[in-house]
Design an enzyme around this catalytic site. Structure first.
Site, PDB file in Angstrom:
ATOM      1  N   THR A  12       0.820  -1.219   0.000  1.00  0.00           N
ATOM      2  CA  THR A  12       0.000   0.000   0.000  1.00  0.00           C
ATOM      3  C   THR A  12       0.851   1.265   0.000  1.00  0.00           C
ATOM      4  O   THR A  12       0.460   2.280  -0.559  1.00  0.00           O
ATOM      5  CB  THR A  12      -0.938  -0.018   1.234  1.00  0.00           C
ATOM      6  OG1 THR A  12      -1.769  -1.170   1.130  1.00  0.00           O
ATOM      7  CG2 THR A  12      -1.820   1.199   1.316  1.00  0.00           C
ATOM      8  N   SER A  55       1.826  -7.405  -0.666  1.00  0.00           N
ATOM      9  CA  SER A  55       2.566  -8.375   0.150  1.00  0.00           C
ATOM     10  C   SER A  55       1.937  -9.769   0.256  1.00  0.00           C
ATOM     11  O   SER A  55       2.649 -10.730   0.556  1.00  0.00           O
ATOM     12  CB  SER A  55       2.928  -7.798   1.511  1.00  0.00           C
ATOM     13  OG  SER A  55       1.845  -7.785   2.377  1.00  0.00           O
ATOM     14  N   THR A  88       1.945  -4.357   4.309  1.00  0.00           N
ATOM     15  CA  THR A  88       1.897  -4.667   5.740  1.00  0.00           C
ATOM     16  C   THR A  88       1.378  -6.075   6.054  1.00  0.00           C
ATOM     17  O   THR A  88       1.626  -6.590   7.137  1.00  0.00           O
ATOM     18  CB  THR A  88       1.016  -3.641   6.486  1.00  0.00           C
ATOM     19  OG1 THR A  88      -0.292  -3.659   5.911  1.00  0.00           O
ATOM     20  CG2 THR A  88       1.598  -2.250   6.406  1.00  0.00           C
ATOM     21  N   ASP A  89       0.659  -6.706   5.101  1.00  0.00           N
ATOM     22  CA  ASP A  89       0.047  -8.011   5.404  1.00  0.00           C
ATOM     23  C   ASP A  89       1.079  -9.081   5.798  1.00  0.00           C
ATOM     24  O   ASP A  89       0.833  -9.876   6.708  1.00  0.00           O
ATOM     25  CB  ASP A  89      -0.771  -8.520   4.213  1.00  0.00           C
ATOM     26  CG  ASP A  89      -2.046  -7.706   3.996  1.00  0.00           C
ATOM     27  OD1 ASP A  89      -2.377  -6.879   4.863  1.00  0.00           O
ATOM     28  OD2 ASP A  89      -2.702  -7.904   2.953  1.00  0.00           O
TER      29      ASP A  89
HETATM   30  N1  ASP Z   1      -2.723  -5.584   1.366  1.00  0.00           N
HETATM   31  C1  ASP Z   1      -1.632  -4.647   1.460  1.00  0.00           C
HETATM   32  C2  ASP Z   1      -0.308  -5.370   1.298  1.00  0.00           C
HETATM   33  O1  ASP Z   1       0.116  -6.006   2.226  1.00  0.00           O
HETATM   34  C3  ASP Z   1      -1.692  -3.958   2.752  1.00  0.00           C
HETATM   35  C4  ASP Z   1      -0.608  -2.938   2.983  1.00  0.00           C
HETATM   36  O2  ASP Z   1       0.380  -2.827   2.322  1.00  0.00           O
HETATM   37  O3  ASP Z   1      -0.777  -2.199   3.951  1.00  0.00           O
HETATM   38  O4  ASP Z   1       0.294  -5.294   0.273  1.00  0.00           O
END
Ligand code: ASP
Length: 322
Positions: A12, A55, A88-89
């Site tokens: 993200t 991710s 973040t995932d």
């Molecule tokens: N779904 C996203 C990812 O992990 C969430 C993020 O980056 O915050 O790529």
């Protein structure tokens, strides 16, 4: 002036929101280009894009590629620190893999964002700035891989994503952050007591992760064993107990030489062989199950994958997890 390498991997933090549909996706322009301008004259930044992946698309082989890339770049130019941006995932898994793999005393900081670059209240640029400031801080050396988000500094080993959408999502339950950042300063207040590092050459073992639940039987464990895995992680109940109906399947798994590592599905406390009833920790330990403390199920999986590249000997594996 400190020289910091920033490696982007996607997530993200490098995405944009479509204002009409609300959909968040990758964009052609890298939204973090502004970082060099903001830090001009204070830190020399070199920007690199290694992947452009959300991710959930990141696999252990990407993690190894990233780890090798960090080593190569560090050997090429004498960077003072490295910052990695990541979705973040699965950020905590990549950060923990790097923590186990990298052999450097220099700061390596992983960061991400909960809101894409053009969303109201976007936290990407701010987190990246904080991460660069931590990576250029002398005190951040020798602390293993760090995760910097939302004004907090966490260790890769303890941090976990706790909320699906809150910007304060990254927490280290039971341990807390080891430092904080402010607009002008970086403060550390804890230090890890132990750091492990394993210089593996490949990562290709198949390790599955199962969460235990009330009334669980051996079906899932049988299915995993029959899919020819190299190892199994179980997030057990409480202090490390399982329903008795899982025992037969577990016994077969261990007899086939597949290492089984147990963590708790509780997010605090330790697993130990306290209970003597059928399925209790004592029986599990006697059966040859390895107890792992201080890591979550997904991180125990990363560690077992790394460990299995070095040994399949049960005693040695147990030692690595103890
Ligand atoms: N779904 C996203 C990812 O992990 C969430 C993020 O980056 O915050 O790529």
């Amino acid at each position: 002036m400190k020289r910091i390498l920033v490696i982007h991997t996607g997530g993200t933090i490098s995405m944009q929101e479509d204002k009409e549909t609300g959909e968040v996706n990758t964009s052609s322009r890298h939204p973090l280009e502004e970082i060099s301008t903001v830090l001009k004259g204070r830190v020399e930044i070199e920007d690199d894009i290694l992947f452009y992946l959300p991710s959930p698309h990141i696999r252990p082989d990407h993690m190894l590629k990233l780890g090798r890339y960090v080593h190569e770049k560090m050997a090429e130019r004498n960077y003072d620190g490295v910052v990695i941006t990541h979705g973040t995932d699965t950020l905590e898994e990549t950060a923990y893999f790097l923590d186990l793999f990298l052999q450097t005393r220099k700061p390596v900081v992983v960061t991400g964002a909960m809101r894409s670059s053009n969303e109201i209240g976007s936290d990407g640029l701010y987190n990246l700035l904080s991460a660069v400031r931590v990576a250029s801080c002398d005190e951040a050396q020798d602390k293993g891989v760090l995760v910097v988000m939302n004004d907090e500094i966490h260790t890769a080993k303890n941090v976990t994503k706790t909320s699906t959408s809150n910007v304060a999502t990254f927490q280290s339950p039971q341990y807390g952050p080891i430092g904080i950042t402010t607009k002008t300063d970086v403060f550390f207040h804890h230090k890890m007591t132990r750091h492990e590092s394993y210089p593996i050459q490949r990562i290709g073992k198949r390790v599955s992760l199962i969460k235990a639940y009330a009334g669980m039987d051996g079906d899932l464990i049988d299915a995993v064993r029959e899919s020819s895995v190299d190892g199994l992680i179980i997030e057990a109940l409480g202090q490390g107990n399982l329903p008795p109906e899982t025992m037969e399947a577990l016994k077969k798994t261990i007899q086939e030489g597949i290492p089984v590592v147990l963590v708790s599905r509780c997010y605090q406390g330790t697993v130990q062989d306290t209970y003597g009833y059928p399925g209790g920790g004592r029986q599990l330990r006697d059966m040859g199950i390895i107890f792992a403390n201080g890591v979550t199920g997904p991180k125990a999986r990363i560690k077992l994958m790394v460990a299995l590249e070095m040994t399949t000997n049960r005693t040695e594996l147990e030692h690595m997890f103890s």
